[in-house]
Motif scaffolding. Structure first.
Motif, PDB file in Angstrom:
ATOM      1  N   PRO A  15     -18.139  23.029  15.557  1.00 37.20           N
ATOM      2  CA  PRO A  15     -17.827  21.610  15.781  1.00 37.20           C
ATOM      3  C   PRO A  15     -16.497  21.200  15.136  1.00 37.20           C
ATOM      4  CG  PRO A  15     -19.523  21.845  14.105  1.00 37.20           C
ATOM      5  CD  PRO A  15     -19.322  23.202  14.683  1.00 37.20           C
ATOM      6  N   THR A  16     -15.741  20.369  15.844  1.00 40.28           N
ATOM      7  CA  THR A  16     -14.484  19.848  15.298  1.00 40.28           C
ATOM      8  C   THR A  16     -14.638  18.411  14.804  1.00 40.28           C
ATOM      9  OG1 THR A  16     -13.817  19.208  17.549  1.00 40.28           O
ATOM     10  CG2 THR A  16     -13.057  21.349  16.728  1.00 40.28           C
ATOM     11  N   ASP A  17     -15.739  17.759  15.210  1.00 35.07           N
ATOM     12  CA  ASP A  17     -15.965  16.410  14.696  1.00 35.07           C
ATOM     13  C   ASP A  17     -16.438  16.456  13.240  1.00 35.07           C
ATOM     14  OD1 ASP A  17     -18.326  17.645  15.451  1.00 35.07           O
ATOM     15  OD2 ASP A  17     -19.296  15.788  16.084  1.00 35.07           O
ATOM     16  N   HIS A  18     -17.038  17.598  12.847  1.00 37.28           N
ATOM     17  CA  HIS A  18     -17.412  17.847  11.458  1.00 37.28           C
ATOM     18  C   HIS A  18     -16.954  19.276  11.128  1.00 37.28           C
ATOM     19  CE1 HIS A  18     -20.288  14.594  12.482  1.00 37.28           C
ATOM     20  NE2 HIS A  18     -19.993  14.187  11.270  1.00 37.28           N
ATOM     21  N   LYS A  20      -6.934  15.693  14.720  1.00 37.49           N
ATOM     22  CA  LYS A  20      -6.780  14.664  13.704  1.00 37.49           C
ATOM     23  C   LYS A  20      -7.233  15.240  12.365  1.00 37.49           C
ATOM     24  CE  LYS A  20      -8.302   9.964  12.534  1.00 37.49           C
ATOM     25  NZ  LYS A  20      -9.177   8.841  12.944  1.00 37.49           N
ATOM     26  N   ALA A  79      -8.857  15.867   8.877  1.00 37.98           N
ATOM     27  CA  ALA A  79     -10.150  15.370   8.399  1.00 37.98           C
ATOM     28  C   ALA A  79     -10.189  15.374   6.882  1.00 37.98           C
ATOM     29  CB  ALA A  79     -11.279  16.242   8.951  1.00 37.98           C
ATOM     30  N   THR A  84     -12.764  27.245  14.706  1.00 35.96           N
ATOM     31  CA  THR A  84     -13.284  26.615  15.921  1.00 35.96           C
ATOM     32  C   THR A  84     -14.117  27.565  16.779  1.00 35.96           C
ATOM     33  OG1 THR A  84     -11.170  27.132  17.008  1.00 35.96           O
ATOM     34  CG2 THR A  84     -11.420  24.929  16.072  1.00 35.96           C
ATOM     35  N   THR A 126     -23.722  13.457   8.421  1.00 35.63           N
ATOM     36  CA  THR A 126     -24.463  13.747   9.658  1.00 35.63           C
ATOM     37  C   THR A 126     -25.712  14.537   9.307  1.00 35.63           C
ATOM     38  OG1 THR A 126     -24.336  14.709  11.886  1.00 35.63           O
ATOM     39  CG2 THR A 126     -23.250  15.915  10.115  1.00 35.63           C
TER      40      THR A 126
END
Length: 238
Positions: free
Chosen positions: A65-68, A92, A94, A106, A136
């Motif tokens: 995951p790239t959101d976390h 972006k 983090a 990734t 999360t």
């Protein structure tokens, strides 16, 4: 005769249920070795069963995951497989535990150098990951499973709340809050302080007891000496 036909029909129906339902539990999954604590590190196993009778699993690609994003990803070497870890720049940056992360792992790809996962078997692919996010409750890892006959099964469907499990669910790692695992760092510190206090109290108590016993001993000794002196005087007088 009629009873035997009913029994046969029931057996066929039962077999059909087993065959149709088998893909539901034969998918690629991920589980921690122990507990995956938020804010900590964990070893997780990607479990890959072979659900084909005439082909072997020869490749596994897991998208992280790239959101976390996870700053640390280290796969364990597995005999008969090569592994490739792919890092990419994040769209972006983090913020993770006080640090700015501009790139992260990734994808991790395992490729069989031999027969791979043959029919009737499964394989675990362990990976050390961290630090796990604190904002999360789960991480979703989409996976591609490639067979020796070039078939690719895409385990990429995300489970939605209140809905049935999708046909090809993505491996999902459930995270546990640190407080739910037992003692926290603060608890450990408090326990240490309490232990020290108990030890000091015990030492003080022992010291006080020793002093009391010493005073009593001195008093008893003095009384014994006095008694001896008086006894000697009486004998002399007599």
């Amino acid at each position: 005769m009629k009873a035997s036909r009913i029994a046969a029909a029931a057996a066929v129906a039962g077999s059909a249920v087993v065959v149709l339902s088998s893909p539901a539990f034969a998918h690629v999954s991920v589980q921690p070795e122990g507990t995956a604590l938020k804010g900590g590190y964990a070893v997780v196993d990607f479990k890959v069963p072979n659900e084909r009778d005439d082909a072997s699993t020869t490749k596994l690609e897991v998208t992280f995951p790239t959101d976390h994003p996870l700053a640390s990803v280290m796969p364990e070497p597995i005999s008969g497989w090569t592994v490739k870890v792919t890092k990419s720049k994040l769209a972006k940056p983090a913020e993770m535990h006080g640090e700015t992360i501009t790139e992260a792992v990734t994808k991790v790809t395992w490729t069989a150098t031999g027969k791979g996962v043959e029919p009737g078997y499964f394989q675990k692919f362990p990976v050390s990951v961290g630090m796990l996010p604190t904002d999360t409750d789960q991480l979703v890892f989409k996976a591609l499973q490639t067979y020796s006959d070039k078939e690719v099964v895409r385990w990429i469907e995300v489970q939605k709340d209140g809905e049935e499990e999708p046909e090809n669910p993505a491996p999902t790692l459930e995270l546990t809050a640190a407080s739910a695992s037992g003692a926290t760092a603060e608890d450990a510190s408090e326990k240490t302080e309490n232990t020290a206090a108990d030890t000091t109290s015990s030492a003080d108590s022992s010291d006080t007891t020793a002093r009391v016993l010493g005073v009593v001993g001195i008093a008893v000794g003095a009384a014994g000496v006095a008694y001896g002196v008086l006894a000697g005087r009486r004998r002399t007088t007599v």
